[in-house]
Design an enzyme around this catalytic site. Structure first.
Site, PDB file in Angstrom:
ATOM      1  N   ALA A 291       0.837  -1.201   0.000  1.00  0.00           N
ATOM      2  CA  ALA A 291       0.000   0.000   0.000  1.00  0.00           C
ATOM      3  C   ALA A 291       0.869   1.246   0.000  1.00  0.00           C
ATOM      4  CB  ALA A 291      -0.916  -0.003   1.218  1.00  0.00           C
TER       5      ALA A 291
ATOM      6  N   GLU B 171      -1.759 -12.845  -3.430  1.00  0.00           N
ATOM      7  CA  GLU B 171      -3.047 -12.816  -4.100  1.00  0.00           C
ATOM      8  C   GLU B 171      -3.324 -11.367  -4.472  1.00  0.00           C
ATOM      9  OE1 GLU B 171      -2.999 -14.311  -0.977  1.00  0.00           O
ATOM     10  OE2 GLU B 171      -3.235 -16.411  -1.509  1.00  0.00           O
TER      11      GLU B 171
ATOM     12  N   ASN C 199      -7.722  -5.661 -10.458  1.00  0.00           N
ATOM     13  CA  ASN C 199      -6.792  -4.578 -10.119  1.00  0.00           C
ATOM     14  C   ASN C 199      -5.614  -4.599 -11.098  1.00  0.00           C
ATOM     15  OD1 ASN C 199      -4.975  -2.769  -8.991  1.00  0.00           O
ATOM     16  ND2 ASN C 199      -5.404  -3.409  -6.883  1.00  0.00           N
TER      17      ASN C 199
ATOM     18  N   TYR D 299       3.219  -6.261 -10.236  1.00  0.00           N
ATOM     19  CA  TYR D 299       3.760  -7.574  -9.902  1.00  0.00           C
ATOM     20  C   TYR D 299       4.376  -8.247 -11.125  1.00  0.00           C
ATOM     21  CZ  TYR D 299       0.994  -6.689  -5.725  1.00  0.00           C
ATOM     22  OH  TYR D 299       0.459  -6.118  -4.608  1.00  0.00           O
TER      23      TYR D 299
END
Length: 143
Positions: free
Chosen positions: A70, A103, A108, A115
């Site tokens: 985040a 996960e 998204n 990633y």
């Protein structure tokens, strides 16, 4: 901007990041504190004394499970999340951990792109994992 391992002294900052980034799905103080107590490692990005982003990882045997990534909205698109993940990978490698999993909400695309840029690949799907939305299970192995 500085990057490093955070202590539980950062819990209030982490709660604020969670609130701004995840709203009703945010981890609360007790959940974050529990992660610290259970041995999860938090890497943070600081602007001065303010934590502006973090990644949380729990290691299990020879694997690292990335729980949360985040960054405060006003600090996004500056490469902070990528740097945090790179710090995490370096730390794990020095501790003999070369396999990583996470996960991500299948909807998204920004997170999935982050990633994939790091080398993660989709290995499966968890149906309904995020309040009825699917999650992609992603893996990365490094040397």
């Amino acid at each position: 901007m500085t990057f490093g391992i955070l202590s539980s002294d950062s819990l209030q900052d982490l709660c604020e990041i969670e609130r701004q980034c995840f709203g009703k799905d945010a981890w609360n103080f007790n959940m974050l504190e529990s992660e610290f107590k259970s041995g999860s490692v938090f890497f943070g990005a600081k602007d001065g004394n303010k934590v502006v982003g973090y990644v949380c990882v729990k290691t299990i045997l020879d694997e690292a499970d990335i729980n949360n990534v985040a960054v405060l909205p006003e600090y996004r698109r500056q490469g902070i999340a990528q740097k945090l993940i790179n710090c995490l990978i370096s730390y794990c490698k020095t501790n003999g951990i070369y396999k990583f999993t996470l996960e991500v909400n299948a909807n998204n695309s920004a997170a999935k792109n982050l990633y994939k840029k790091t080398g993660f690949e989709t290995a499966g799907v968890r149906k309904g994992y995020y309040h009825g939305e699917d999650a992609e299970i992603m893996w990365l192995s490094v040397n």
